[in-house]
Design an enzyme around this catalytic site. Structure first.
Site, PDB file in Angstrom:
ATOM      1  N   LYS A 186       0.864  -1.181   0.091  1.00 26.67           N
ATOM      2  CA  LYS A 186      -0.017  -0.026   0.128  1.00 26.67           C
ATOM      3  C   LYS A 186       0.846   1.219  -0.077  1.00 26.67           C
ATOM      4  O   LYS A 186       0.339   2.284  -0.484  1.00 26.67           O
ATOM      5  CB  LYS A 186      -1.023   0.022   1.203  1.00 26.67           C
ATOM      6  N   HIS A 218       1.816  -3.517  15.350  1.00 27.84           N
ATOM      7  CA  HIS A 218       2.363  -2.269  14.267  1.00 27.84           C
ATOM      8  C   HIS A 218       2.214  -1.201  15.076  1.00 27.84           C
ATOM      9  O   HIS A 218       1.440  -0.610  15.776  1.00 27.84           O
ATOM     10  CB  HIS A 218       1.350  -2.279  13.136  1.00 27.84           C
ATOM     11  N   GLU A 249       6.976  -5.917   8.244  1.00 24.66           N
ATOM     12  CA  GLU A 249       6.187  -5.379   7.539  1.00 24.66           C
ATOM     13  C   GLU A 249       6.449  -3.821   6.889  1.00 24.66           C
ATOM     14  O   GLU A 249       5.558  -3.032   7.120  1.00 24.66           O
ATOM     15  CB  GLU A 249       4.601  -5.605   7.752  1.00 24.66           C
TER      16      GLU A 249
END
Length: 393
Positions: free
Chosen positions: A52, A180, A255
């Site tokens: 993204k 995250h 990530e």
């Protein structure tokens, strides 16, 4: 992460003359440098690039060739990567709330790794992908992050065991935990807290018969910004030490998005209008809020603007984009040297959450993108280091 892609004045002027403005210039060498920085300083960690942040096909292909895996968040991203020949076992569908079409595409393409943070998601995944491999996303509060994703995502640690048990009862392969810390996190503190929380949860889960085998530490690794220095080595060193201490026998994923692509793109834009209004100088640029500068809204990013004009006394100015919408104003009261019509501005570090969220509103085409390594031999001045004459606006 000492290597930062920044075009020289001569390169900017030559590119603007040859290709026009606005223009995005992507360095695939910088992509490789950023990826290798992480793999070398977080050895053994499996990198899942967050598509993204910038889904440019050339970025994805470069990372795929380097051995990267990918964090996808939609059916569109899964299909795009599948069309590029990327195997489904190199993807994790890391959206805690997946659409029905997204799950259908995952089943069709063979993607079987997922994240979740709610009970409702468990039943959706179990029905669509029986036996799918799942990671529970744990909330880690970090208000210091540029974008605190934990305001929207992540299960409270106190609810973790209950959710893991339900997932197991539904026949899913409960593989581990993920978190995250939030976008553009400038220190390792939040990672330390998150790793400690996950270590406790791993131990609690083991007492309930779980054999968790994966920890996903997410993204959030920062890049340099205006008036912000980043010590990426120190951050990765602390994370590595914490992982070695607490999870030496566990498979680790990460990530990163911004860290991989943020420093790889330069925007070349031009002043197309000047006006004195509301007691302030205004400059209109040929790229704006609906284009590359979309990150002002969607990413809360304060872009650095560089000009090659003499360093004289600065003035406060408003910078607006080219659309016929009054919302299309990127900056107000931004200090700058006085500018004139057709002056060129260089915007470094604009590779993440910029072109990815750009639109074609008002009929303006998305900004043209070229690869620096494809054209640099045509440019008279090749060095990538920032020219000493660069002036920050």
């Amino acid at each position: 992460m000492e290597k930062i892609f920044k075009l020289t004045q001569s390169a900017v002027e030559t590119l603007a003359e040859k290709y026009g403005t606005p223009l995005l210039v992507l360095s695939l060498e910088q992509i490789e440098h950023n990826y290798r920085f992480l793999t070398e300083n977080l050895p053994g960690v499996k990198i899942y690039y967050a598509v993204k942040a910038n889904p440019d096909e050339r970025i994805v292909r470069t990372l795929a060739d380097l051995g990267s895996c990918f964090d996808v968040a939609s059916d569109g991203e899964m299909l795009a990567l599948t069309e590029l020949g990327i195997a489904p076992d190199r993807m994790v569908y890391a959206n805690p709330f997946k659409t029905h079409n997204g799950l259908a595409v995952a089943k069709r393409t063979g993607v079987y790794k997922f994240t979740f943070d709610s009970e409702s998601e468990i039943y959706k995944m179990a029905k669509a992908i029986p036996g799918g491999t799942v990671l529970l996303r744990v909330r880690v509060d970090n208000p210091k992050a540029l974008v605190d994703l934990n305001k929207k995502f992540g299960a409270h640690p106190d609810d973790a065991l209950r959710l893991l048990k339900i997932a197991r009862e539904q026949g899913l392969d409960v593989a581990g935990l993920c978190f995250h810390v939030g976008s553009q996190s400038l220190s390792a503190d939040a990672y330390v807290d998150a790793i400690n929380i996950c270590r406790r949860l791993f131990d609690d889960a083991a007492k309930e018969g779980f054999k968790l085998r994966i920890l996903d530490i997410g993204g959030g690794f920062p890049i340099p910004a205006i008036d912000t220095e980043v010590d990426a080595l120190a951050i990765t060193r602390t994370i590595r030490e914490m992982l070695e201490k607490n999870f030496s026998d566990i498979e680790i994923w990460a990530e990163p998005g911004r860290f991989i692509c943020g420093t790889t793109v330069n925007l070349i834009t031009r002043v197309i209008g000047t006006q004195h209004r509301n007691s302030q100088q205004w400059y209109f640029l040929d790229d704006g809020l609906y284009g590359t500068f979309s990150g002002v809204i969607f990413d809360h990013w304060d872009f650095e603007l560089l000009t090659f004009k003499p360093d004289v006394e600065k003035i406060p100015a408003t910078f607006a984009g080219p659309s016929c919408d009054s919302l299309d104003v990127m900056f107000r009261d931004k200090m700058t040297v006085p500018l004139e019509m057709d002056d060129i501005i260089l915007v470094p570090n604009c590779g993440s959450y910029t072109s990815a969220s750009a639109t074609v509103f008002n009929g303006f085409a998305k900004t043209t993108r070229i690869v620096w390594e494809d054209v640099k031999q045509e440019i008279e001045t090749i060095p990538l280091a920032a020219a000493t004459s660069n002036r920050t606006l």
